[in-house]
Write an enzyme that holds these catalytic residues in place. Structure first.
Site, mmCIF file in Angstrom:
data_model
loop_
_atom_site.group_PDB
_atom_site.id
_atom_site.type_symbol
_atom_site.label_atom_id
_atom_site.label_comp_id
_atom_site.label_asym_id
_atom_site.label_seq_id
_atom_site.Cartn_x
_atom_site.Cartn_y
_atom_site.Cartn_z
ATOM 1 N N GLU A 261 0.805 -1.239 0.000
ATOM 2 C CA GLU A 261 0.000 0.000 0.000
ATOM 3 C C GLU A 261 0.836 1.287 0.000
ATOM 4 O OE1 GLU A 261 -2.712 -0.332 3.290
ATOM 5 O OE2 GLU A 261 -3.407 -2.311 2.672
ATOM 6 N N GLU A 369 -6.144 -10.927 -0.749
ATOM 7 C CA GLU A 369 -6.907 -10.726 0.504
ATOM 8 C C GLU A 369 -8.406 -10.710 0.211
ATOM 9 O OE1 GLU A 369 -5.403 -7.265 2.629
ATOM 10 O OE2 GLU A 369 -3.335 -7.752 2.111
HETATM 11 O O1 G3I Z 1 -3.210 -7.987 19.165
HETATM 12 C C1 G3I Z 1 -4.157 -7.089 19.767
HETATM 13 C C2 G3I Z 1 -4.731 -7.719 20.964
HETATM 14 O O2 G3I Z 1 -3.735 -7.928 21.919
HETATM 15 C C3 G3I Z 1 -5.841 -6.819 21.503
HETATM 16 O O3 G3I Z 1 -6.504 -7.474 22.538
HETATM 17 C C4 G3I Z 1 -6.862 -6.501 20.402
HETATM 18 C C5 G3I Z 1 -7.921 -5.512 20.856
HETATM 19 O O4 G3I Z 1 -8.526 -4.877 19.773
HETATM 20 O O5 G3I Z 1 -6.186 -5.929 19.332
HETATM 21 C C6 G3I Z 1 -5.238 -6.822 18.783
HETATM 22 O O6 G3I Z 1 -4.668 -6.312 17.645
HETATM 23 C C7 G3I Z 1 -5.490 -6.153 16.558
HETATM 24 C C8 G3I Z 1 -5.035 -7.123 15.452
HETATM 25 O O7 G3I Z 1 -5.742 -6.854 14.280
HETATM 26 C C9 G3I Z 1 -5.264 -8.585 15.835
HETATM 27 O O8 G3I Z 1 -6.603 -8.837 15.991
HETATM 28 C C10 G3I Z 1 -5.321 -4.730 16.077
HETATM 29 O O9 G3I Z 1 -5.907 -3.869 17.035
HETATM 30 C C11 G3I Z 1 -5.984 -4.546 14.746
HETATM 31 O O10 G3I Z 1 -5.652 -3.249 14.262
HETATM 32 C C12 G3I Z 1 -5.481 -5.577 13.777
HETATM 33 O O11 G3I Z 1 -6.150 -5.381 12.579
HETATM 34 C C13 G3I Z 1 -5.558 -5.950 11.437
HETATM 35 C C14 G3I Z 1 -5.245 -4.835 10.441
HETATM 36 O O12 G3I Z 1 -4.796 -5.387 9.225
HETATM 37 C C15 G3I Z 1 -4.150 -3.918 10.964
HETATM 38 O O13 G3I Z 1 -2.952 -4.632 11.139
HETATM 39 C C16 G3I Z 1 -6.538 -6.921 10.852
HETATM 40 O O14 G3I Z 1 -6.669 -8.046 11.716
HETATM 41 C C17 G3I Z 1 -6.057 -7.402 9.476
HETATM 42 O O15 G3I Z 1 -7.058 -8.154 8.863
HETATM 43 C C18 G3I Z 1 -5.757 -6.197 8.602
HETATM 44 O O16 G3I Z 1 -5.248 -6.677 7.399
HETATM 45 C C19 G3I Z 1 -4.947 -5.700 6.408
HETATM 46 C C20 G3I Z 1 -3.787 -6.241 5.597
HETATM 47 O O17 G3I Z 1 -2.709 -6.525 6.454
HETATM 48 C C21 G3I Z 1 -3.380 -5.250 4.509
HETATM 49 N N1 G3I Z 1 -4.505 -4.917 3.686
HETATM 50 C C22 G3I Z 1 -5.687 -4.433 4.386
HETATM 51 C C23 G3I Z 1 -6.123 -5.433 5.460
HETATM 52 C C24 G3I Z 1 -7.338 -4.917 6.186
HETATM 53 O O18 G3I Z 1 -7.069 -3.766 6.885
#
Ligand code: G3I
Length: 457
Positions: A261, A369
């Protein structure tokens, strides 16, 4: 006044007489319509059954209701108070493996009995040939985004192993998961526990591993964000990071999203997304990162990955300007289109023409994805049959575009999560949605069948 009362009483009496008939001994009795007795359904198939009932003496016409609710709060189209001049009716065009209810009433000269008993019937379960996505897709990997916490769960594990032959860490191989800080000597502090768990699992189950993602502006550890060394020191940290990660998994990870991105939305032809990497390393940071990854592993496949690539033409243009440079430097193998899409957008034709932009350049294509939103306007509180069908059609289109790619350019089609309630879409957008191929009970959805159908047409 008295005269009028007598008139009313006479009228009531005459009405009463009209609803009576003469018994054999000549006495007038009230002729109530008896309720019919409904029989158990017969000839049950995948999508039909035969409803029947016992005759009621003197009755030639019945009224039939069929519903999918035992309370008959709604009716199957065409089966509400339906006239049947027979003792049976075949109900067709039903869904398989679904429960229906029917009841019947007797009808005579404008009068109608009460309801019969209610009969419940469940249509047959479709015995689909046992299949698996990875077995249907013979020329490309079918991938799944996975979190380490789920790989120990029996149910997830069973489906991961049965259906998929490629794995992407949904979060566990992002920089924030691996790089925990920078120590006082300026050395990087790593935590490999999450990423190792994914790689070990994939290796143990003979799955392809797609690494996601070395450089992404949304996954920067605080120590790096706040790093106050020089730009050259920053660049050196990034080179070390990429070298360490790619080297650790050399020979195990098959491909990497090197940069994720990097181009702004609605960009004109040269607009980079404003990120820390751009700010610290300059416009050729993307090329440098690809080169560091290539230096660390000459054989691993290197991808650029981005979203909205199937319809945002300014973004396409900007991304392919960068990609064309990477091709000149011989450091890129493929392009990932994320495919976070809706059930009504983008159209198949634009997915197809965008895909040709990759194959035309001789690069591998990764639909990296995939998920398909069905409730982007938050209009629905539950997932209806119509939504399921629309989603199926869109998945089928995506898979059929992918399957039509010449084999030399196919790599993998990865689904971004297993079951609906695991999806990032729900917390991200704050409303209900059902974007994946399995429902919350781990059951295959219509979208799953759309995937399979696309490969068999
Ligand atoms: O790990 C913490 C956990 O300790 C905590 O309890 C919890 C509370 O909300 O948060 C957890 O982290 C979250 C993580 O996902 C695991 O669930 C983050 O807040 C959350 O921001 C994270 O979101 C991920 C996001 O990327 C940001 O990294 C999504 O799962 C994931 O599906 C998403 O994937 C992205 C791709 O990498 C790139 N393209 C877009 C796609 C969607 O945004």
């Amino acid at each position: 006044m008295k005269k009028k009362s007598i008139y009313i009483v006479i009228n009531i009496f005459l009405t009463f007489l009209a609803s009576c008939s003469t018994s054999s001994n000549g006495i007038q009795i009230l002729k109530e319509l008896s309720n019919p007795v409904a029989n158990d359904a017969m000839a049950v198939t995948l999508n039909s059954f035969n409803a029947s009932w016992q005759p009621v003496e003197g009755i030639n016409e019945y009224r039939l209701d069929v519903s999918s609710a035992s309370s008959f709060s709604t009716f199957i189209e065409g089966y509400e108070n339906t006239i049947v001049k027979d003792l049976q009716k075949t109900i067709s065009n039903l869904k398989s493996n679904t429960s229906y209810y029917y009841r019947v009433r007797a009808y005579l000269d404008g009068r109608i009995s009460s309801n019969s008993n209610t009969i419940k019937v469940t249509t047959d379960t479709e015995s689909l040939p046992e299949t698996a996505l990875k077995l249907e897709a013979t020329n490309f990997f079918v991938g799944i985004a996975v979190n380490p916490i789920r790989i120990g769960n029996t149910k997830y594990n069973e489906i991961y192993q049965r259906e998929f032959n490629s794995i992407t860490a949904e979060n566990a191989m992002k920089m924030r998961s691996i790089l925990k800080g920078i120590d006082s000597n300026g050395s990087l502090i790593y935590d490999w526990s999450q990423s190792d768990a994914i790689v070990d699992y994939a290796e143990a189950n003979d799955m392809n591993i797609h690494g996601h993602a070395l450089i992404w502006h949304r996954s920067i550890p605080d120590d790096l964000q706040n790093f106050n060394g020089t730009d050259e020191e920053f660049r050196a940290l990034i080179e070390t990071y990429i070298t360490d990660v790619v080297s650790r998994y050399k020979g195990k990870v098959d491909s990497w999203d090197v940069v994720n991105e990097a181009i702004a939305d609605n960009s004109t032809s040269t607009t980079f997304r404003q990120t820390l990497f751009l700010e610290r390393m300059g416009e050729d940071y993307i090329k440098k990162c690809f080169q560091y990854a290539r230096n660390a592993d000459a054989d691993v496949k290197l991808f650029y990955n981005d979203y909205n690539m199937t319809f945002d033409q300014d973004k396409q243009q900007a991304v392919f300007n960068v990609i064309d440079d990477l091709i000149l430097d011989n450091v890129i193998d493929g392009v990932g289109y994320q495919m976070h899409i809706n059930s009504d957008f983008p159209p198949k034709s634009s997915i197809q023409s965008a895909t040709e932009l990759i194959t035309q350049r001789g690069l591998l294509v990764h639909f990296s994805e995939l998920d398909v939103r069905t409730n982007q306007n938050n209009s629905f509180s539950q997932f209806t049959d119509t939504m399921a069908l629309r989603q199926k059609i869109k998945v089928k289109e995506v898979v059929s575009v992918y399957n039509d790619i010449p084999n030399a350019y196919k790599y993998a089609l990865t689904i971004w999560g297993l079951k609906d309630d695991d999806s990032w879409i729900i917390p991200e957008y704050g409303n209900m949605d059902w974007p994946l191929l399995f429902d919350n009970q781990f059951m295959k959805k219509e979208a799953y069948h759309g995937f399979v159908e696309a490969l068999n047409n």
